[in-house]
Design a protein around this motif. Structure first.
Motif, PDB file in Angstrom:
ATOM      1  N   GLU A 209      -2.167  28.031  35.104  1.00 45.94           N
ATOM      2  CA  GLU A 209      -3.082  28.001  36.236  1.00 45.94           C
ATOM      3  C   GLU A 209      -3.538  29.425  36.567  1.00 45.94           C
ATOM      4  N   ALA A 210      -2.586  30.359  36.526  1.00 50.74           N
ATOM      5  CA  ALA A 210      -2.930  31.743  36.830  1.00 50.74           C
ATOM      6  C   ALA A 210      -3.966  32.268  35.837  1.00 50.74           C
ATOM      7  N   ARG A 211      -3.784  31.930  34.571  1.00 46.24           N
ATOM      8  CA  ARG A 211      -4.740  32.423  33.559  1.00 46.24           C
ATOM      9  C   ARG A 211      -6.120  31.798  33.740  1.00 46.24           C
ATOM     10  N   PHE A 212      -6.158  30.519  34.070  1.00 46.84           N
ATOM     11  CA  PHE A 212      -7.457  29.877  34.285  1.00 46.84           C
ATOM     12  C   PHE A 212      -8.116  30.371  35.567  1.00 46.84           C
ATOM     13  N   ALA A 213      -7.298  30.549  36.623  1.00 48.27           N
ATOM     14  CA  ALA A 213      -7.856  31.006  37.889  1.00 48.27           C
ATOM     15  C   ALA A 213      -8.396  32.425  37.747  1.00 48.27           C
ATOM     16  N   GLU A 214      -7.699  33.237  36.973  1.00 50.34           N
ATOM     17  CA  GLU A 214      -8.148  34.609  36.759  1.00 50.34           C
ATOM     18  C   GLU A 214      -9.506  34.624  36.048  1.00 50.34           C
ATOM     19  N   ARG A 215      -9.655  33.713  35.115  1.00 47.64           N
ATOM     20  CA  ARG A 215     -10.890  33.694  34.332  1.00 47.64           C
ATOM     21  C   ARG A 215     -12.045  33.012  35.075  1.00 47.64           C
ATOM     22  N   PHE A 216     -11.734  31.929  35.775  1.00 51.39           N
ATOM     23  CA  PHE A 216     -12.819  31.114  36.341  1.00 51.39           C
ATOM     24  C   PHE A 216     -12.875  31.116  37.866  1.00 51.39           C
ATOM     25  N   GLY A 217     -11.927  31.793  38.496  1.00 50.53           N
ATOM     26  CA  GLY A 217     -11.885  31.790  39.959  1.00 50.53           C
ATOM     27  C   GLY A 217     -11.040  30.634  40.454  1.00 50.53           C
ATOM     28  N   ALA A 218     -10.281  30.879  41.515  1.00 50.07           N
ATOM     29  CA  ALA A 218      -9.316  29.888  41.995  1.00 50.07           C
ATOM     30  C   ALA A 218     -10.008  28.602  42.463  1.00 50.07           C
ATOM     31  N   ASP A 219     -11.244  28.692  42.951  1.00 53.65           N
ATOM     32  CA  ASP A 219     -11.933  27.504  43.461  1.00 53.65           C
ATOM     33  C   ASP A 219     -12.294  26.503  42.375  1.00 53.65           C
ATOM     34  N   ALA A 220     -12.432  27.007  41.157  1.00 49.40           N
ATOM     35  CA  ALA A 220     -12.899  26.139  40.084  1.00 49.40           C
ATOM     36  C   ALA A 220     -11.771  25.299  39.493  1.00 49.40           C
ATOM     37  N   VAL A 221     -10.519  25.680  39.787  1.00 49.80           N
ATOM     38  CA  VAL A 221      -9.376  25.068  39.112  1.00 49.80           C
ATOM     39  C   VAL A 221      -8.508  24.282  40.093  1.00 49.80           C
ATOM     40  N   VAL A 222      -8.155  23.060  39.747  1.00 51.28           N
ATOM     41  CA  VAL A 222      -7.147  22.351  40.536  1.00 51.28           C
ATOM     42  C   VAL A 222      -6.053  21.848  39.613  1.00 51.28           C
ATOM     43  N   SER A 223      -4.860  21.628  40.189  1.00 50.28           N
ATOM     44  CA  SER A 223      -3.727  21.120  39.411  1.00 50.28           C
ATOM     45  C   SER A 223      -3.423  19.692  39.807  1.00 50.28           C
ATOM     46  N   LEU A 224      -2.818  18.971  38.880  1.00 50.10           N
ATOM     47  CA  LEU A 224      -2.348  17.613  39.165  1.00 50.10           C
ATOM     48  C   LEU A 224      -1.025  17.396  38.461  1.00 50.10           C
TER      49      LEU A 224
END
Ligand code: ADP
Ligand code: ZN
Ligand code: ZN
Length: 710
Positions: A209-224
């Motif tokens: 999640e940290a790697r995706f949020a860093e690349r795309f911004g925290a708003d673009a990523v959610v977890s399930l």
């Protein structure tokens, strides 16, 4: 106008109720709409599956047809857009394929909190959501590494071909970077597209999640995943369903996320057994991901350093008569190299022949010496043993008493930390007795060794050793016991990352996925059990576990180059000549896979055949087996039964758990369709049988399609 709606609701598994229940509604509700409906005396959540106008109700019609006798839908959650046809097809397929009811699968696929919200509460919650995630996502590429030639090639084919793809890349070959770039390229092309990225274990999600949020911004990523609270899960689910979240990252349950703009599905570590759900609908999230990708024309990318033999076989290139598999195989054999010339080599595998060690050796002298050298250089070692607790059995030397669980056919494990005997199957726990419960002997002793005892042993062995700065050696343990408290795992992992730990002891939990930078030695202490297991998948699992564990060592190529150090994987075994280890030594997954596949082909086992397990639980083993036998006899007359073979009913490897006797019967066919047809035909017979005298004493039965453990 009156409408007759067919609605999926949560019905008890295998209940006699049909798949869908009929309700009346005064308003037209599109299929996929969420509703609240009366069921018995409760009101429950349901999903509209089909709607049919039954016309204005006149008294005459009410007599003639039954619609007026239907109960009315209580409320429509109409603030939410309906679930898409593709989503309903996925649920429908999963229910059929895994032989469960539609309602069970559909409702389990929705966030639990939806069940408790009224239409008004839900509408309010939706209003509070701003248009988060609106506007195109601009990936932060400033810190993104330039793709290696292997990565570039994989990405180019991913772009040009339809897939599904199997990304066969060594540990540390930069698979995650390929996922990140694939998502970035997708969003550049289609700014409102969505990507689903799955990982096998909850504890791997924060890092990713940290790697995706860093690349795309925290708003673009959610977890399930199941470690989230119900409100968190609802929020993520809504963001995905409303199309606000560009990227959904999750564990197997995420395969059912409602994503109206799904265009890419990534399944990382696709071989991992955790993708198979082990209760309720026993689905494989990996297999459903492939099905879903095809249904929604979304690209599917499976990634692994040690693919499942199913996916490996499915991605075989054409050869001779064989036109090859359905998947496109993308290969990234090399580890990422360090900028300044570090080799990025995979660790050297060293086998220790335990037959040549003094009796009772736990850690061979050579291994201890190697660990000592790491400590002297300020490097970390990881020792793993797939058994938690202090000792698997406690025994009396006089009378032969052993710490059996009174409720299970298993021993209770000795946990020294709280001086308990705990059954890992039913949870039954007691304080360790002072004396043998059978003869009163005071001298009862642990037999064998778990991670807790190993930690203690290492502490004794390295007691006098000092780290380069003169301080004592620090040993930590990570397993299901040490991480029970919320947040404990994160803390322990952080300590390892911060270099506060010299020797990390643990179960397979530590072997998976973590990007530890200073670990240069990994040791597996006792992997032999899996070599001769009755489960034909045991060697496959062992091989991938050892490869993954080896992959934890030497991930920092620049460091290794600077230190002139090298990474090592140690394996202590009584069978150093075993071909599995030979392949492991050469990091040669293809060689291992072809050996295994040859054996599977010769024996007619998956992926060359298809299997299902029929299981029955009862108070006695005879009852359970007799039920399975009766089912098999009843099913023998089904059309197409001759294309399916059933084996005799046998006890499960752990035959009794919590005083319930468990039996299973393997069903096999060379044709997936024939097996499916047979199972679908058998289900009604099983329901009947359960109600008949043969079902007396049967507590439950279930079907496991494509079982992962036998
Ligand atoms: P895998 O998922 O295959 O184990 P990762 O994607 O985690 O591998 O990559 C391993 C390490 O290499 C990570 O630290 C990552 O940032 C780095 N890395 C990945 N791709 C590149 C690249 N093209 N150039 C330099 N470093 C890279
Ligand atoms: Zn005794
Ligand atoms: Zn028990």
């Amino acid at each position: 106008m009156t409408w007759r709606l067919e609605i999926a609701v949560q019905t008890p598994a295998h209940s006699a109720l049909g798949d869908l229940l009929s309700y009346a509604s005064g308003a037209e509700l599109a299929p996929g709409s969420l509703v609240r409906v009366p069921l018995g005396r409760r009101e429950v959540l349901g999903v509209v599956w089909a709607a049919e106008a039954v016309g204005p109700a006149t008294p005459a019609q009410a007599d003639a047809a039954e619609p007026m006798a239907l109960r009315e839908v209580a409320a429509a959650l109409d603030a939410l857009p309906p679930l898409s046809p593709a989503w309903r097809d996925l649920v429908g397929f999963a229910a059929r394929y895994y032989q469960r009811s539609l309602g069970e699968v559909a409702l389990a696929a929705l966030p639990p909190q939806l069940r408790d919200l009224s239409a008004v509460q839900l509408a309010r919650r939706l209003k509070r959501r701003t248009a988060a995630g609106e506007g195109p996502v601009v990936p932060a590429m400033a810190n993104a590494p330039t793709p290696t030639p292997e990565q570039a090639r994989a990405l180019a084919r991913l772009d040009a071909e339809a897939g599904p793809f199997l990304l066969f890349g060594s540990t540390g070959s930069g698979k995650t970077e390929v996922y990140l770039r694939a998502v970035a390229e997708l969003l550049a092309r289609e700014p409102d597209a969505q990507a689903l990225v799955m990982v096998p274990e909850i504890n791997l999600t924060p890092q990713l999640e940290a790697r995706f949020a860093e690349r795309f911004g925290a708003d673009a990523v959610v977890s399930l995943h199941s470690g989230m609270t119900n409100p968190q899960r609802l929020a993520s689910w809504l963001a995905a369903h409303l199309g606000h979240a560009r990227i959904v990252l999750g564990t197997r349950m995420a395969v059912f996320a409602s994503m109206p703009r799904l265009a890419l599905v990534v399944v990382d570590e696709e071989h991992d057994p955790s993708y198979k759900q082990q209760e309720g609908a026993r689905y494989s999230a990996r297999d459903l991901a492939v099905w879903r990708g095809r249904r929604e024309a979304a690209k599917v990318l499976l990634g692994s350093a040690t693919p499942s033999l199913e996916s490996w076989h499915q991605s075989r290139p054409p050869a001779g008569e064989d036109s090859g598999g359905r998947y496109v195989r993308l290969e990234m054999p090399s580890r990422i190299q360090a900028k300044d010339g570090g080799e990025g080599a995979l660790p050297t595998v060293r086998l220790v022949d335990m037959n040549l060690q003094p009796p009772k050796t736990v850690l061979s002298a050579a291994l201890l010496d190697a660990i000592g050298q790491r400590i002297a250089r300020g490097e970390q070692s990881m020792v793993f043993l797939n058994r938690r607790g202090y000792a698997p059995v406690l025994a009396c030397g006089d009378c032969g008493w052993k710490s059996e669980c009174p409720h299970c056919s298993a021993f209770r494990v000795f946990h020294k930390i709280d001086r308990s005997l705990r059954c890992h199957h039913c949870g039954f726990a007691e304080r360790v007795p002072r004396a043998c419960p059978s003869c009163g002997n005071l001298d009862i002793a642990p037999i064998g060794r778990g991670t807790e005892r190993l930690e203690e042993h290492l502490a004794e062995l390295f007691n006098a050793v000092r780290r380069p700065d003169g301080s004592p050696v620090r040993i930590a343990r990570i397993d299901a016991d040490s991480t029970r408290k919320q947040g404990a795992l994160e803390q322990q992992l952080a300590a390892v990352h911060a270099g506060e730990v010299d020797i990390l002891v643990g179960t397979q939990m530590i072997a998976k996925g973590h990007d530890f930078r200073r670990i240069t030695l990994v040791a597996a202490l006792n992997p032999d059990g899996a070599l001769f297991s009755s489960d034909f998948r045991a060697p496959e699992r062992l091989f991938s576990l050892l490869m993954q564990a080896a992959g934890r060592a030497g991930r920092d190529a620049a460091y290794l180059a600077a230190q002139e150090s090298n990474a090592q994987m140690w394996i202590q075994t009584h069978h150093p000549q075993h071909p599995l280890f030979t392949a492991l030594r050469q990091h040669d997954y293809p060689a291992f896979a072809s050996q295994e596949l040859e054996e599977r082909r010769a024996a007619g086992m998956p992926p060359f055949a298809f299997q299902a397990l029929l299981r029955a639980d009862a108070r006695t083993q005879e009852t359970a087996q007799a039920f399975l036998q009766a089912a098999s006899e009843a099913a023998a007359s089904l059309e197409g039964a001759d294309r399916v073979s059933g084996y005799p009913a046998v006890p499960l490897p752990i035959q009794r758990v919590a005083n319930v006797e468990r039996a299973q019967m393997l069903i096999e066919s060379g044709s997936r369709a024939a097996l499916q047809k047979f199972l679908a035909g058998s289900l009604p017979l099983l329901h009947q049988l359960r109600q008949s005298p043969a079902g007396k004493g049967v507590i439950r039965w279930l079907v496991d399609v494509d079982p992962q453990a036998i």
